[in-house]
Design a protein around this motif. Structure first.
Motif, PDB file in Angstrom:
ATOM      1  N   PRO A  74      17.222   1.165  -8.633  1.00  0.00           N
ATOM      2  CA  PRO A  74      16.420   2.221  -7.998  1.00  0.00           C
ATOM      3  C   PRO A  74      15.908   3.280  -8.962  1.00  0.00           C
ATOM      4  N   ALA A  75      16.675   3.574 -10.013  1.00  0.00           N
ATOM      5  CA  ALA A  75      16.258   4.620 -10.954  1.00  0.00           C
ATOM      6  C   ALA A  75      14.963   4.256 -11.674  1.00  0.00           C
ATOM      7  N   ASN A  76      14.696   2.963 -11.827  1.00  0.00           N
ATOM      8  CA  ASN A  76      13.507   2.530 -12.563  1.00  0.00           C
ATOM      9  C   ASN A  76      12.340   2.134 -11.660  1.00  0.00           C
ATOM     10  N   LEU A  77      12.536   2.145 -10.345  1.00  0.00           N
ATOM     11  CA  LEU A  77      11.438   1.818  -9.440  1.00  0.00           C
ATOM     12  C   LEU A  77      10.507   3.011  -9.315  1.00  0.00           C
ATOM     13  N   ASP A  78       9.227   2.798  -9.536  1.00  0.00           N
ATOM     14  CA  ASP A  78       8.220   3.854  -9.482  1.00  0.00           C
ATOM     15  C   ASP A  78       7.916   4.204  -8.020  1.00  0.00           C
ATOM     16  N   PRO A  79       8.213   5.422  -7.570  1.00  0.00           N
ATOM     17  CA  PRO A  79       7.900   5.805  -6.184  1.00  0.00           C
ATOM     18  C   PRO A  79       6.412   5.721  -5.873  1.00  0.00           C
ATOM     19  N   GLY A  80       5.573   5.898  -6.900  1.00  0.00           N
ATOM     20  CA  GLY A  80       4.133   5.781  -6.687  1.00  0.00           C
ATOM     21  C   GLY A  80       3.729   4.367  -6.310  1.00  0.00           C
ATOM     22  N   SER A  81       4.376   3.371  -6.931  1.00  0.00           N
ATOM     23  CA  SER A  81       4.105   1.977  -6.584  1.00  0.00           C
ATOM     24  C   SER A  81       4.528   1.695  -5.146  1.00  0.00           C
ATOM     25  N   LEU A  82       5.649   2.261  -4.748  1.00  0.00           N
ATOM     26  CA  LEU A  82       6.120   2.118  -3.370  1.00  0.00           C
ATOM     27  C   LEU A  82       5.138   2.776  -2.403  1.00  0.00           C
ATOM     28  N   GLN A  83       4.600   3.920  -2.779  1.00  0.00           N
ATOM     29  CA  GLN A  83       3.613   4.600  -1.941  1.00  0.00           C
ATOM     30  C   GLN A  83       2.340   3.764  -1.809  1.00  0.00           C
ATOM     31  N   HIS A  84       1.896   3.163  -2.916  1.00  0.00           N
ATOM     32  CA  HIS A  84       0.696   2.325  -2.883  1.00  0.00           C
ATOM     33  C   HIS A  84       0.910   1.125  -1.967  1.00  0.00           C
ATOM     34  N   GLN A  85       2.091   0.523  -2.065  1.00  0.00           N
ATOM     35  CA  GLN A  85       2.415  -0.615  -1.216  1.00  0.00           C
ATOM     36  C   GLN A  85       2.412  -0.207   0.256  1.00  0.00           C
ATOM     37  N   GLY A  86       2.990   0.957   0.534  1.00  0.00           N
ATOM     38  CA  GLY A  86       3.008   1.442   1.908  1.00  0.00           C
ATOM     39  C   GLY A  86       1.627   1.788   2.434  1.00  0.00           C
ATOM     40  N   SER A  87       0.760   2.296   1.559  1.00  0.00           N
ATOM     41  CA  SER A  87      -0.603   2.622   2.003  1.00  0.00           C
ATOM     42  C   SER A  87      -1.355   1.362   2.391  1.00  0.00           C
ATOM     43  N   TYR A  88      -1.095   0.260   1.665  1.00  0.00           N
ATOM     44  CA  TYR A  88      -1.675  -1.027   2.040  1.00  0.00           C
ATOM     45  C   TYR A  88      -1.188  -1.437   3.426  1.00  0.00           C
ATOM     46  N   ALA A  89       0.138  -1.416   3.614  1.00  0.00           N
ATOM     47  CA  ALA A  89       0.715  -1.879   4.875  1.00  0.00           C
ATOM     48  C   ALA A  89       0.170  -1.084   6.056  1.00  0.00           C
ATOM     49  N   MET A  90       0.168   0.239   5.952  1.00  0.00           N
ATOM     50  CA  MET A  90      -0.265   1.073   7.063  1.00  0.00           C
ATOM     51  C   MET A  90      -1.746   0.909   7.368  1.00  0.00           C
ATOM     52  N   SER A  91      -2.579   0.952   6.336  1.00  0.00           N
ATOM     53  CA  SER A  91      -4.019   0.879   6.571  1.00  0.00           C
ATOM     54  C   SER A  91      -4.430  -0.492   7.098  1.00  0.00           C
ATOM     55  N   LEU A  92      -3.829  -1.553   6.571  1.00  0.00           N
ATOM     56  CA  LEU A  92      -4.179  -2.896   7.021  1.00  0.00           C
ATOM     57  C   LEU A  92      -3.709  -3.148   8.453  1.00  0.00           C
ATOM     58  N   ILE A  93      -2.510  -2.703   8.795  1.00  0.00           N
ATOM     59  CA  ILE A  93      -2.023  -2.908  10.161  1.00  0.00           C
ATOM     60  C   ILE A  93      -2.849  -2.116  11.156  1.00  0.00           C
ATOM     61  N   ARG A  94      -3.158  -0.886  10.837  1.00  0.00           N
ATOM     62  CA  ARG A  94      -3.953  -0.081  11.768  1.00  0.00           C
ATOM     63  C   ARG A  94      -5.368  -0.617  11.918  1.00  0.00           C
ATOM     64  N   HIS A  95      -5.874  -1.266  10.878  1.00  0.00           N
ATOM     65  CA  HIS A  95      -7.213  -1.854  10.961  1.00  0.00           C
ATOM     66  C   HIS A  95      -7.183  -3.177  11.726  1.00  0.00           C
ATOM     67  N   PHE A  96      -6.353  -4.106  11.257  1.00  0.00           N
ATOM     68  CA  PHE A  96      -6.295  -5.418  11.895  1.00  0.00           C
ATOM     69  C   PHE A  96      -5.545  -5.376  13.233  1.00  0.00           C
ATOM     70  N   GLY A  97      -4.784  -4.323  13.460  1.00  0.00           N
ATOM     71  CA  GLY A  97      -4.033  -4.226  14.704  1.00  0.00           C
ATOM     72  C   GLY A  97      -4.892  -4.106  15.941  1.00  0.00           C
ATOM     73  N   ASN A  98      -6.163  -3.764  15.771  1.00  0.00           N
ATOM     74  CA  ASN A  98      -7.079  -3.642  16.904  1.00  0.00           C
ATOM     75  C   ASN A  98      -8.238  -4.628  16.817  1.00  0.00           C
ATOM     76  N   LEU A  99      -8.128  -5.633  15.941  1.00  0.00           N
ATOM     77  CA  LEU A  99      -9.174  -6.650  15.794  1.00  0.00           C
ATOM     78  C   LEU A  99      -8.741  -7.962  16.427  1.00  0.00           C
ATOM     79  N   ASP A 100      -9.728  -8.795  16.728  1.00  0.00           N
ATOM     80  CA  ASP A 100      -9.455 -10.159  17.175  1.00  0.00           C
ATOM     81  C   ASP A 100      -9.086 -10.987  15.948  1.00  0.00           C
TER      82      ASP A 100
END
Length: 378
Positions: free
Chosen positions: A282-308
């Motif tokens: 954990p000491a060497n994991l970049d929190p910014g990389s984790l934030q970027h990964q989370g931004s992908y997950a949230m934005s993609l789910i909210r976008h595709f979550g209302n699409l066919d």
């Protein structure tokens, strides 16, 4: 008598352009700043997600160990705390032709953890996946503790936000490091696999840097178009996908891709030298990389979550690449040949013009040709 040329302005201009371009490229490869736990509950916070990394990645947790069982129990308890009803898919899977270990038969009993967040329309589901086992030589903070943290924090943030039309399934695979056993078991055996319309896989090959969308399913023209519309910091290219396809690497996305599912595969690759070592903590994991990964997950789910999700697949696969993680350029693959011809004609025209003006020589052309592969390698 010819006046002497002052080359200093040209040298300074060249150095300015090189330094400026290098600085811009460096900044474009930095992940976004991690967001604190004080932001609204409906948003992804790397600070909130990081506690999950610390909880499951304090020691190696390969399949069959006590630490592995504790990691699974932690995930189950966190999902229950969110009001979800996690289930365990426990099954013994035998793979006679392992994609991870070619030529070997791999078998094992896996325990996938699965939870479902119901949508308002009961349409096809979006499947978020990661794996929770680690190799025996690493605590697995990035591979794939960051994926586990991304899914848990995303589930929490979605619970706090507006409801989506499509269901969202959170799937924590077991047995990835020993041959993708959990992913293959879900694809071939679990009834929910038939309801999946989109797969988003979060794994890593390092512990820092921006998160790349490096692999997609075939026939991805609409998928890439929707991806470009939804994510705030796109980092992807079809060349990356072409290179990865020629490599012997596999991930949990592989069984889905082979079975014809539509989806996207993500990873950050910086800090590769710590990958699968005791320093992958954990000491060497970049929190910014984790934030970027989370931004992908949230934005993609909210976008595709209302699409066919039933018509994501198309026959064509475009050429695409990002511009400094600010925007994604997309054009049909057929245009690539036209661009190549156009570029070749310009090059030939410049060589002819330079030759006539005696500013181009055969030796100079040969030296230029030799430096090209060096530049590509760098």
């Amino acid at each position: 008598m010819k006046p002497k040329r002052n080359l200093l302005p040209a040298v300074f201009l060249f150095l300015f352009l090189v330094v400026g371009a290098s600085l811009v490229m460096f900044l474009s490869q930095q992940p976004p700043a991690p967001l604190p736990a004080s932001i609204p509950a409906s948003e992804f916070s790397a600070a909130r997600a990081f506690r999950h990394v610390e909880a499951i990645a304090d020691e190696p947790h390969p399949v069959g160990t006590t630490a592995h069982l504790q990691a699974r129990n932690y995930i189950v308890s966190e999902l229950q705390a969110l009001g979800l009803s996690p289930q365990i898919q426990e099954t013994t899977f035998v793979d006679p032709e392992s994609p991870a270990f070619p030529g070997m038969i791999v078998a094992g009993t896996v325990q996938n953890v699965i939870a479902r967040l119901a949508g308002t329309a009961g349409n096809q589901a979006i499947l978020l996946v990661c794996h929770y086992d680690s190799v025996a030589t690493a605590p697995g903070a990035s591979d794939d503790g960051s994926g586990v943290a991304t899914l848990l924090e995303t589930a929490r943030a979605l619970q706090a936000g507006s409801a989506l039309k499509n269901d969202v399934v959170f799937l924590f695979f077991d047995g990835e490091e020993v041959g993708l056993l959990g992913a293959q078991a879900f694809v071939e055996q679990h009834p929910w696999a038939k309801e999946v319309g989109l797969v988003l896989n979060f794994d890593t090959g390092g512990d820092t840097g921006i998160v790349y969308m490096y692999e997609t399913s075939p026939g991805n023209a609409r998928l890439i178009s929707e991806y470009a519309k939804s994510v705030p910091h796109p980092a992807a290219s079809s060349m990356m996908y072409a290179v990865y396809s020629a490599m012997p690497n596999e991930s949990d996305f592989t069984p889905f891709k082979r079975a014809g599912f539509q989806g996207l595969n993500f990873a950050h690759l910086g800090g590769k030298f710590r990958y699968h070592t005791l320093t992958e903590n954990p000491a060497n994991l970049d929190p910014g990389s984790l934030q970027h990964q989370g931004s992908y997950a949230m934005s993609l789910i909210r976008h595709f979550g209302n699409l066919d999700l039933s018509n994501l697949r198309q026959d064509d696969s475009p050429v695409y690449f990002d511009i400094l993680s600010l925007a994604l350029i997309i054009y049909p693959e057929a245009w690539a040949l036209l661009f190549a011809i156009f570029t070749a004609l310009i090059f030939i025209g410049l060589v002819i013009l330079g030759w006539r003006q005696k500013k181009v020589s055969l030796v100079g052309l040969l030296l230029g040709a030799l430096t090209f592969p060096i530049n590509v390698l760098i």
